[in-house]
Design a protein around this motif. Sequence first.
Motif, PDB file in Angstrom:
ATOM      1  N   GLY A 254       0.681  -1.088  -0.076  1.00 12.61           N
ATOM      2  CA  GLY A 254      -0.493  -0.347  -0.398  1.00 12.61           C
ATOM      3  C   GLY A 254       0.707   0.857  -0.179  1.00 12.61           C
ATOM      4  O   GLY A 254       0.292   2.968   0.379  1.00 12.61           O
ATOM      5  N   TRP A 255       1.877   1.240  -0.222  1.00 11.68           N
ATOM      6  CA  TRP A 255       2.938   2.213   0.116  1.00 11.68           C
ATOM      7  C   TRP A 255       2.893   3.031  -1.342  1.00 11.68           C
ATOM      8  O   TRP A 255       4.064   4.175  -1.483  1.00 11.68           O
ATOM      9  N   ALA A 256       2.320   2.792  -2.431  1.00 10.73           N
ATOM     10  CA  ALA A 256       3.367   3.672  -4.127  1.00 10.73           C
ATOM     11  C   ALA A 256       2.167   5.013  -3.584  1.00 10.73           C
ATOM     12  O   ALA A 256       1.854   4.184  -3.585  1.00 10.73           O
TER      13      ALA A 256
ATOM     14  N   ASP B 228       2.908  -8.124  -8.115  1.00 11.95           N
ATOM     15  CA  ASP B 228       3.205  -7.068  -8.274  1.00 11.95           C
ATOM     16  C   ASP B 228       4.934  -6.859  -8.437  1.00 11.95           C
ATOM     17  O   ASP B 228       5.567  -7.113  -7.412  1.00 11.95           O
ATOM     18  N   MET B 229       6.024  -7.078  -9.334  1.00  9.50           N
ATOM     19  CA  MET B 229       6.697  -6.992  -8.888  1.00  9.50           C
ATOM     20  C   MET B 229       7.404  -6.086 -10.899  1.00  9.50           C
ATOM     21  O   MET B 229       6.573  -5.506 -11.133  1.00  9.50           O
ATOM     22  N   VAL B 230       9.049  -5.521 -10.367  1.00  6.07           N
ATOM     23  CA  VAL B 230      10.013  -5.219 -10.432  1.00  6.07           C
ATOM     24  C   VAL B 230      10.742  -6.334 -11.594  1.00  6.07           C
ATOM     25  O   VAL B 230      11.225  -6.617 -10.235  1.00  6.07           O
ATOM     26  N   VAL B 231      10.759  -6.070 -12.624  1.00  5.55           N
ATOM     27  CA  VAL B 231      11.929  -6.749 -13.390  1.00  5.55           C
ATOM     28  C   VAL B 231      12.978  -5.605 -13.804  1.00  5.55           C
ATOM     29  O   VAL B 231      12.840  -5.553 -14.883  1.00  5.55           O
ATOM     30  N   LEU B 232      14.242  -6.251 -13.242  1.00  7.30           N
ATOM     31  CA  LEU B 232      15.172  -6.115 -14.192  1.00  7.30           C
ATOM     32  C   LEU B 232      16.432  -6.773 -14.915  1.00  7.30           C
ATOM     33  O   LEU B 232      16.423  -7.430 -14.216  1.00  7.30           O
ATOM     34  N   THR B 345       7.430   4.376  -6.601  1.00  5.76           N
ATOM     35  CA  THR B 345       6.293   4.883  -7.262  1.00  5.76           C
ATOM     36  C   THR B 345       5.201   3.805  -6.886  1.00  5.76           C
ATOM     37  O   THR B 345       4.416   3.316  -6.769  1.00  5.76           O
ATOM     38  N   LEU B 346       5.707   2.462  -7.168  1.00 12.23           N
ATOM     39  CA  LEU B 346       4.562   1.522  -7.463  1.00 12.23           C
ATOM     40  C   LEU B 346       4.896   0.514  -5.933  1.00 12.23           C
ATOM     41  O   LEU B 346       3.776  -0.787  -6.015  1.00 12.23           O
ATOM     42  N   ASN B 347       5.783   0.346  -5.183  1.00 11.43           N
ATOM     43  CA  ASN B 347       6.287   0.038  -3.741  1.00 11.43           C
ATOM     44  C   ASN B 347       5.622  -1.638  -4.574  1.00 11.43           C
ATOM     45  O   ASN B 347       4.527  -2.812  -3.869  1.00 11.43           O
ATOM     46  N   PRO B 348       6.502  -3.192  -4.963  1.00 10.36           N
ATOM     47  CA  PRO B 348       6.572  -4.119  -5.469  1.00 10.36           C
ATOM     48  C   PRO B 348       6.368  -4.943  -4.572  1.00 10.36           C
ATOM     49  O   PRO B 348       7.430  -4.440  -3.790  1.00 10.36           O
ATOM     50  N   GLY B 349       5.943  -6.132  -4.209  1.00 11.20           N
ATOM     51  CA  GLY B 349       6.191  -6.936  -3.395  1.00 11.20           C
ATOM     52  C   GLY B 349       7.581  -7.613  -3.618  1.00 11.20           C
ATOM     53  O   GLY B 349       8.345  -8.218  -2.945  1.00 11.20           O
ATOM     54  N   THR B 350       7.890  -7.196  -4.987  1.00 15.95           N
ATOM     55  CA  THR B 350       9.776  -8.060  -5.471  1.00 15.95           C
ATOM     56  C   THR B 350       9.970  -7.288  -6.822  1.00 15.95           C
ATOM     57  O   THR B 350       9.391  -6.725  -7.277  1.00 15.95           O
ATOM     58  N   ALA B 373      17.602   1.337   1.301  1.00 22.10           N
ATOM     59  CA  ALA B 373      17.316   1.423   2.057  1.00 22.10           C
ATOM     60  C   ALA B 373      17.186   2.677   2.623  1.00 22.10           C
ATOM     61  O   ALA B 373      16.206   3.308   3.416  1.00 22.10           O
ATOM     62  N   ALA B 374      18.077   3.217   1.974  1.00 23.26           N
ATOM     63  CA  ALA B 374      18.434   5.084   2.074  1.00 23.26           C
ATOM     64  C   ALA B 374      17.531   6.129   1.273  1.00 23.26           C
ATOM     65  O   ALA B 374      16.677   7.028   1.738  1.00 23.26           O
ATOM     66  N   ASP B 375      17.013   5.194   0.167  1.00 22.84           N
ATOM     67  CA  ASP B 375      16.275   5.955  -0.737  1.00 22.84           C
ATOM     68  C   ASP B 375      15.181   5.778  -0.807  1.00 22.84           C
ATOM     69  O   ASP B 375      14.091   6.444  -1.428  1.00 22.84           O
ATOM     70  N   VAL B 376      14.738   4.308  -0.386  1.00 20.36           N
ATOM     71  CA  VAL B 376      12.697   4.475  -0.561  1.00 20.36           C
ATOM     72  C   VAL B 376      12.484   5.500   0.599  1.00 20.36           C
ATOM     73  O   VAL B 376      12.634   5.208   2.123  1.00 20.36           O
ATOM     74  N   LEU B 377      11.504   5.860   0.560  1.00 25.78           N
ATOM     75  CA  LEU B 377      10.583   6.304   2.305  1.00 25.78           C
ATOM     76  C   LEU B 377       9.838   6.022   2.946  1.00 25.78           C
ATOM     77  O   LEU B 377       9.655   5.742   4.410  1.00 25.78           O
ATOM     78  N   ALA B 378       8.968   4.575   2.512  1.00 29.16           N
ATOM     79  CA  ALA B 378       8.607   3.422   3.043  1.00 29.16           C
ATOM     80  C   ALA B 378       9.021   2.752   4.320  1.00 29.16           C
ATOM     81  O   ALA B 378       9.734   2.305   3.566  1.00 29.16           O
ATOM     82  N   PRO B 379       8.570   2.960   5.383  1.00 26.85           N
ATOM     83  CA  PRO B 379       9.658   2.326   6.433  1.00 26.85           C
ATOM     84  C   PRO B 379       9.883   0.364   5.691  1.00 26.85           C
ATOM     85  O   PRO B 379       9.218  -0.283   5.113  1.00 26.85           O
ATOM     86  N   HIS B 380      11.421  -0.080   6.193  1.00 21.07           N
ATOM     87  CA  HIS B 380      12.160  -1.154   5.796  1.00 21.07           C
ATOM     88  C   HIS B 380      11.952  -1.597   4.144  1.00 21.07           C
ATOM     89  O   HIS B 380      11.036  -2.473   3.355  1.00 21.07           O
ATOM     90  N   ALA B 381      12.319  -0.312   2.907  1.00 23.99           N
ATOM     91  CA  ALA B 381      12.263  -0.638   1.979  1.00 23.99           C
ATOM     92  C   ALA B 381      10.748  -0.602   1.237  1.00 23.99           C
ATOM     93  O   ALA B 381      10.664  -1.074   0.416  1.00 23.99           O
ATOM     94  N   GLY B 382       9.721   0.058   2.656  1.00 22.44           N
ATOM     95  CA  GLY B 382       8.483  -0.318   1.766  1.00 22.44           C
ATOM     96  C   GLY B 382       7.595  -1.493   1.529  1.00 22.44           C
ATOM     97  O   GLY B 382       6.945  -2.349   1.526  1.00 22.44           O
ATOM     98  N   GLY B 383       8.774  -2.837   2.376  1.00 23.02           N
ATOM     99  CA  GLY B 383       8.419  -4.231   2.483  1.00 23.02           C
ATOM    100  C   GLY B 383       8.534  -4.832   0.856  1.00 23.02           C
ATOM    101  O   GLY B 383       8.515  -6.341   1.210  1.00 23.02           O
TER     102      GLY B 383
END
Lengths: 423, 423
Positions: A254-256, B228-232, B345-350, B373-383
């Motif tokens: 839910g943080w998107a 919900d994921m981002v693939v690099l 932006t997307l808070n993917p699961g993975t 961890a440093a650049d994601v605003l949500a706690p714990h890198a948004g999970g």
Amino acid sequence: MRDADITVRVSATADPAAVRSARLGLLLRSLRDGGPRSRGRLAEETGLTRSVATGLVDELAALGLVSCEDAGRRGAGRPGVQVRLVGGAVCGVGAEINVDHLAVIAVDLSGSVIAEARRGIDGRSLPPESVLDEVADLVDDALAEARTAGATVTGITVGVAGLVDASTGLVTLAPNLGWRDIDVAAEVRRRLAVTAGSVGPVPPVRVANEATLAATAELEPGDADRADMVVLYGEVGLGGAVVSAGRVIRGRHGWAGEIGHLQVDPRGRLCGCGRTGCWETVVGLRALLDAATDPDDPVRDPALTLEERLATLADRARLADGRTLAALDEVGAWLGAGAAFLVNTLNPGTVVLSGYFAVLGEWLLPALETRLAADVLAPHAGGTKVAISAFGPTAAVRGGALVSLEPLLSDPTALAELHGGTR
Amino acid sequence: MRDADITVRVSATADPAAVRSARLGLLLRSLRDGGPRSRGRLAEETGLTRSVATGLVDELAALGLVSCEDAGRRGAGRPGVQVRLVGGAVCGVGAEINVDHLAVIAVDLSGSVIAEARRGIDGRSLPPESVLDEVADLVDDALAEARTAGATVTGITVGVAGLVDASTGLVTLAPNLGWRDIDVAAEVRRRLAVTAGSVGPVPPVRVANEATLAATAELEPGDADRADMVVLYGEVGLGGAVVSAGRVIRGRHGWAGEIGHLQVDPRGRLCGCGRTGCWETVVGLRALLDAATDPDDPVRDPALTLEERLATLADRARLADGRTLAALDEVGAWLGAGAAFLVNTLNPGTVVLSGYFAVLGEWLLPALETRLAADVLAPHAGGTKVAISAFGPTAAVRGGALVSLEPLLSDPTALAELHGGTR
């Protein structure tokens, strides 16, 4: 193919009460989106048998959500019973807490606004308690107006420019307000219980990210160019949301939507988040004001509402004030630079300029589109359109009101519980 | 609620042949994903009546896609007829054209690899015609192996590191190969018709963006962290894809996935796309090789396959070679910087590290996770979790093979047409 798969699965698992609620919601949405129709046509278009549809329409009428009138017999083309949404029977309330303004709106089921108010604040100097007092005050007025209009309030959704913990409803971090771990929903609920409790139960209060709510308002079912879109919501900072297949992406936890913290300028300004050169430091309203005005410019008066402030800036742009135009051009170019990455990655049908960007859109667009054409690899900027929101700075509160109506559209029978009070 | 809505809609519109095809596909997927089962349990789990399921299973057996055996009666717990996927009856072929390597794979319906090959090339010096000759050659070998194994090939999907026009199938731009407007599907089809035409019709050939195909391979139905994921996808450059609600986002006009062209370093290196400092110029394999090796390093020999090149780099990292480790650390940090924006932006699961990143993942991860961890605003890198792909550089060809099997899973009766030939 997929639909047929789902049919098979559902018929094996759906329970009758859930099916009934879903069908009631389907009829209600259909009437809201498609206008009044004969009972027969409504049945046909929703794939229900005529007798099932008649029973469901009667149920909606008993809840006060639709009206039926016999259009009389006119030979071969007899229209039968006409069913019409009673849009004013219920409304959702959306509120917004932003750094420099508060806003509230009440929107009924047909989309009509039945109450609307905003107030300029200086959210950075005021303690959270005072901001919450003020927003509860605005909401309370909206509830009174809804009561006067005879509309039952289905819920209140408060949008905040910050991170909202989807599991607890806590506002974890609102960098531009300087808030951490504030239970906004509980605080608003408590205040409303004091001021409004005597006239009936307080409707459910929820909290959400304001840009996510704004994106909800920008959805246009049936418009393929908006089924996949990126919404850029300009406020003091920058919020945003990605919509995929007609749904706002909220993310796994839910943080998107924290779109504003892409580092675009490593040696740029300090951001409210503690980092440097984030995208919002060059496109937020604060950045625009810093570039376009001196510190003592009257347009910065915290007592001004956002609308008044933006109207002044638009007037200056219209009068071709050089400094204002240059600032808008720069913000437009930065918007395009960040948007290009999202367009390269997602190829949305539309990038919607919402929030303050919408009011000043005509002066942001040229530089934005130039940058988009230059930085998007696919031909013609990937075919992605740039659209200016019709709602602008009210998108978030509108989205909040729409979200507050959702439970009713999923299960209209829930209205019976809300009828316990006068709101 | 939504499922029930859909039921209503489908029952009013679905035609019997489409429903039958969808049900055949549903059974086939169910057997593939859930293993062999009794006909009764299969009917129950897919929500079909026993007699309907029996008819459909017979039809799949006639197509050679399933086998049935009577497990005999054993009193109360008699299992009845056991149905089992005949996975080897059909296969999909995936191929990949990248700057420094070509690859091909044939994967059968049960996921087993029945043919696999790769070849190092110097795609920047070779003319497109020669590259296409080589890839057609690899595909032709795979078709022969599939024929020997008795598998019918349902299709061939060629992944290219570039922009693919979804409407025409044309490779519009492949910046790192220096290709523009090449009809890869038609070229491969023409070559196969010459070499393979005598033994039967050439299966359908399609072309797609390789990172989109890689993301398809990384999907894991049922795993919420991958819905919900981002693939690099690391290759010479950087490809990628966003998955939302279990589906790869292809975008309004099919151009999604050009993730590598975020400008992260305005005064950085010239990118293949003509711009400066794109994300791929600091995380692509070319950037890693430039940082970790001298121009005459044997690891750069174009004759090496990608696997051989990566194995050498991994050996050096394992032996704690300082320059290699520093280069991997830097690439990891840049990966984290760009990924942080996508996570905000997307808070993917993975976030899945695929392609070459997977092989060297253990040395990229520490710096990547620190930056996240440093650049994601949500706690714990948004999970958001960071996962290393199990497929690595073969993800794109695997995805191509899976995509080539899709038409069969949507409509198994299509197999009858393919049976015209021996493949």
